[in-house]
Write a protein that holds these residues in place. Sequence first.
Motif, PDB file in Angstrom:
ATOM      1  N   UNK A   1       0.848  -1.188   0.000  1.00 24.89           N
ATOM      2  CA  UNK A   1       0.000   0.000   0.000  1.00 24.89           C
ATOM      3  C   UNK A   1       0.882   1.235   0.000  1.00 24.89           C
ATOM      4  N   UNK A   2       0.492   2.233  -0.770  1.00 26.91           N
ATOM      5  CA  UNK A   2       1.274   3.463  -0.898  1.00 26.91           C
ATOM      6  C   UNK A   2       2.137   3.506  -2.133  1.00 26.91           C
ATOM      7  N   UNK A   3       2.316   2.370  -2.808  1.00 31.43           N
ATOM      8  CA  UNK A   3       3.032   2.386  -4.085  1.00 31.43           C
ATOM      9  C   UNK A   3       2.146   3.006  -5.160  1.00 31.43           C
ATOM     10  N   UNK A   4       2.759   3.687  -6.117  1.00 32.69           N
ATOM     11  CA  UNK A   4       2.045   4.189  -7.287  1.00 32.69           C
ATOM     12  C   UNK A   4       2.681   3.566  -8.521  1.00 32.69           C
ATOM     13  N   UNK A   5       1.859   2.971  -9.362  1.00 33.55           N
ATOM     14  CA  UNK A   5       2.353   2.261 -10.535  1.00 33.55           C
ATOM     15  C   UNK A   5       1.545   2.666 -11.763  1.00 33.55           C
ATOM     16  N   UNK A   6       2.200   2.603 -12.906  1.00 38.39           N
ATOM     17  CA  UNK A   6       1.533   2.808 -14.186  1.00 38.39           C
ATOM     18  C   UNK A   6       1.269   1.446 -14.812  1.00 38.39           C
ATOM     19  N   UNK A   7       0.019   1.198 -15.156  1.00 35.49           N
ATOM     20  CA  UNK A   7      -0.354   0.016 -15.930  1.00 35.49           C
ATOM     21  C   UNK A   7      -0.632   0.507 -17.339  1.00 35.49           C
ATOM     22  N   UNK A   8       0.124  -0.002 -18.329  1.00 29.71           N
ATOM     23  CA  UNK A   8       0.070   0.573 -19.670  1.00 29.71           C
ATOM     24  C   UNK A   8       0.164  -0.517 -20.743  1.00 29.71           C
ATOM     25  N   UNK A   9      -0.913  -1.255 -20.983  1.00 33.33           N
ATOM     26  CA  UNK A   9      -0.870  -2.285 -22.026  1.00 33.33           C
ATOM     27  C   UNK A   9      -0.751  -1.659 -23.422  1.00 33.33           C
ATOM     28  N   UNK A  10       0.462  -1.623 -23.930  1.00 32.70           N
ATOM     29  CA  UNK A  10       0.745  -1.054 -25.252  1.00 32.70           C
ATOM     30  C   UNK A  10       0.716  -2.189 -26.268  1.00 32.70           C
TER      31      UNK A  10
ATOM     32  N   UNK B   1      -0.452  -0.498 -33.432  1.00 29.30           N
ATOM     33  CA  UNK B   1      -0.523  -0.647 -31.991  1.00 29.30           C
ATOM     34  C   UNK B   1      -1.392   0.419 -31.363  1.00 29.30           C
ATOM     35  N   UNK B   2      -1.748   0.210 -30.110  1.00 29.84           N
ATOM     36  CA  UNK B   2      -2.570   1.159 -29.367  1.00 29.84           C
ATOM     37  C   UNK B   2      -1.932   1.392 -28.003  1.00 29.84           C
ATOM     38  N   UNK B   3      -2.392   2.457 -27.357  1.00 27.62           N
ATOM     39  CA  UNK B   3      -1.949   2.790 -26.004  1.00 27.62           C
ATOM     40  C   UNK B   3      -3.180   2.978 -25.121  1.00 27.62           C
ATOM     41  N   UNK B   4      -3.112   2.435 -23.933  1.00 25.32           N
ATOM     42  CA  UNK B   4      -4.089   2.762 -22.912  1.00 25.32           C
ATOM     43  C   UNK B   4      -3.434   2.535 -21.566  1.00 25.32           C
ATOM     44  N   UNK B   5      -3.940   3.196 -20.531  1.00 22.00           N
ATOM     45  CA  UNK B   5      -3.377   2.997 -19.203  1.00 22.00           C
ATOM     46  C   UNK B   5      -3.199   4.303 -18.463  1.00 22.00           C
ATOM     47  N   UNK B   6      -2.763   4.197 -17.190  1.00 24.35           N
ATOM     48  CA  UNK B   6      -2.612   5.381 -16.364  1.00 24.35           C
ATOM     49  C   UNK B   6      -1.966   5.021 -15.031  1.00 24.35           C
ATOM     50  N   UNK B   7      -1.687   6.066 -14.263  1.00 22.98           N
ATOM     51  CA  UNK B   7      -1.084   5.934 -12.944  1.00 22.98           C
ATOM     52  C   UNK B   7      -2.143   5.565 -11.913  1.00 22.98           C
ATOM     53  N   UNK B   8      -1.826   4.583 -11.067  1.00 21.02           N
ATOM     54  CA  UNK B   8      -2.751   4.083 -10.053  1.00 21.02           C
ATOM     55  C   UNK B   8      -2.052   4.026  -8.696  1.00 21.02           C
ATOM     56  N   UNK B   9      -2.815   4.254  -7.655  1.00 22.02           N
ATOM     57  CA  UNK B   9      -2.334   4.158  -6.276  1.00 22.02           C
ATOM     58  C   UNK B   9      -2.788   2.826  -5.693  1.00 22.02           C
ATOM     59  N   UNK B  10      -1.861   2.072  -5.112  1.00 24.33           N
ATOM     60  CA  UNK B  10      -2.201   0.806  -4.467  1.00 24.33           C
ATOM     61  C   UNK B  10      -2.620   1.091  -3.028  1.00 24.33           C
ATOM     62  N   UNK B  11      -3.784   0.613  -2.648  1.00 32.71           N
ATOM     63  CA  UNK B  11      -4.291   0.769  -1.286  1.00 32.71           C
ATOM     64  C   UNK B  11      -4.665  -0.604  -0.736  1.00 32.71           C
ATOM     65  N   UNK B  12      -4.941  -0.646   0.558  1.00 30.97           N
ATOM     66  CA  UNK B  12      -5.368  -1.913   1.159  1.00 30.97           C
ATOM     67  C   UNK B  12      -6.666  -2.418   0.548  1.00 30.97           C
ATOM     68  N   UNK B  13      -7.480  -1.506   0.013  1.00 35.18           N
ATOM     69  CA  UNK B  13      -8.756  -1.879  -0.597  1.00 35.18           C
ATOM     70  C   UNK B  13      -8.634  -2.154  -2.090  1.00 35.18           C
ATOM     71  N   UNK B  14      -7.424  -2.041  -2.648  1.00 36.17           N
ATOM     72  CA  UNK B  14      -7.236  -2.249  -4.074  1.00 36.17           C
ATOM     73  C   UNK B  14      -6.737  -0.990  -4.755  1.00 36.17           C
ATOM     74  N   UNK B  15      -6.725  -0.966  -6.085  1.00 33.22           N
ATOM     75  CA  UNK B  15      -6.188   0.188  -6.806  1.00 33.22           C
ATOM     76  C   UNK B  15      -7.130   1.387  -6.764  1.00 33.22           C
ATOM     77  N   UNK B  16      -6.543   2.557  -6.747  1.00 40.05           N
ATOM     78  CA  UNK B  16      -7.311   3.799  -6.752  1.00 40.05           C
ATOM     79  C   UNK B  16      -6.834   4.661  -7.919  1.00 40.05           C
ATOM     80  N   UNK B  17      -7.774   5.152  -8.703  1.00 35.40           N
ATOM     81  CA  UNK B  17      -7.422   6.015  -9.829  1.00 35.40           C
ATOM     82  C   UNK B  17      -6.959   7.373  -9.330  1.00 35.40           C
ATOM     83  N   UNK B  18      -5.891   7.873  -9.917  1.00 34.26           N
ATOM     84  CA  UNK B  18      -5.464   9.241  -9.683  1.00 34.26           C
ATOM     85  C   UNK B  18      -5.893  10.134 -10.836  1.00 34.26           C
ATOM     86  N   UNK B  19      -6.183   9.532 -11.975  1.00 35.80           N
ATOM     87  CA  UNK B  19      -6.609  10.267 -13.171  1.00 35.80           C
ATOM     88  C   UNK B  19      -8.125  10.272 -13.286  1.00 35.80           C
ATOM     89  N   UNK B  20      -8.623  11.257 -14.061  1.00 37.34           N
ATOM     90  CA  UNK B  20     -10.056  11.339 -14.346  1.00 37.34           C
ATOM     91  C   UNK B  20     -10.343  11.316 -15.844  1.00 37.34           C
TER      92      UNK B  20
END
Length: 397
Positions: A349-358, A367-386
């Motif tokens: 918890x507290x790590x921030x990671x980018x998941x980016x399936x290119x 090819x395509x791009x999608x993905x974004x930065x996410x915060x890992x919490x005890x309850x699971x991932x949390x979006x930082x982007x909107x």
Amino acid sequence: MMQSFALPDEHRGLTSAPYPRFSAGEMARRRRALAAVAEEVGVDRVLVYGADRSGSAVQWLTGWPVTREAAVAWGPDEQDSMFVEFANHVPLARELAPDADVQWGRQHPVEAAADELERRGGRSQRVGIIGPLRAQAHAALAARCGEVRSLGSAYTSLRLRKSSEEVAWLRIGAALSDAAITALDENLRSGLTEHEVVDLIERAYVPRGGSTHIHYVGVTSMAEPSRAVPAQYPSTRQVRAGDVLVTEISAAFWGYAGQVLRTFTVEAEPTPLYQQLHDVAEAAFDRVAERLRPGVAPEELVDAAGVIEDAGFTVIDDLVHGYGGGYLPPVLGSRSRPAGPLPDLRLEAGMTVVVQPNVVTPDGRAGVQTGELLLITDAGPQRLHRAAAGLHRVERS
């Protein structure tokens, strides 16, 4: 007209300040963390270095974003002495790093910092190094102390888990990055060159206090694709109806950047190939993201992305990487394109990671791009982007 910019009210004080600062408590936390690392590694003092706007540790420790060169002499329970290369940078450095003794380092900031370390602890002390120190500078330091040890990996470990204040700054970086996606949704059209596309991106966040960490764009025909991944530098190619634009954008708020990846079709529906590529990318993102929980091992994330290879595709970039204070562990590829040996760590918890399936075709043409930065919490991932997920289509009359 500037596009809408969504930012939580509690962060507006940071964006309206002449220069934002972390709290005294946050800065003290960092010093304690560095002191614990120094004691564990067995060094008496530390030289922290950055050059050419690179070297995040100087800003993390003092508040000064490195310009040409900066070297900090650090010791537990001692005031930092920071030496910057250019005399005209000293006034702002003193303003942004008010707790440090900031001095002009002339043409050799590292030697000035090494002299200060020698003055404090003599030539028998052990000194740790954080930052990309050149061979000549390393030799100058080694000549003034008993032993030199690298603290690079130890510093990286300090940046893996973000404090609540750091997360707040990352949310601002994410909002600035999202503004660029909105600008493309509202203004991308045929006839623009890639340079003009980059202009749209930068004008979305620079007036709001953001700076460019990266903005990669790539444009190609969906009918006859020849580029599968965003390019690091724009070309003079014009956008045409029937094209696809793939992009990776990281706008930063004082060193804290978001990262958002999206794909746009221009004045046309996606072709069957591009629709399939994006469907697979979204499936991979969802499967990886739902496994972002404390205790998860890297191999579980790679396995989750196996839908990419199952569909006959591959990737051309890392699938997952830590972010925020550097390009951080875990850095993971896919089954068909590993990023090296899997790191021996577990998510926390507290790590921030980018998941980016290119997701790209095996021949590397589409090819395509999608993905974004996410915060890992005890309850699971949390979006930082909107920014809206999914494949974006822009249509202009």
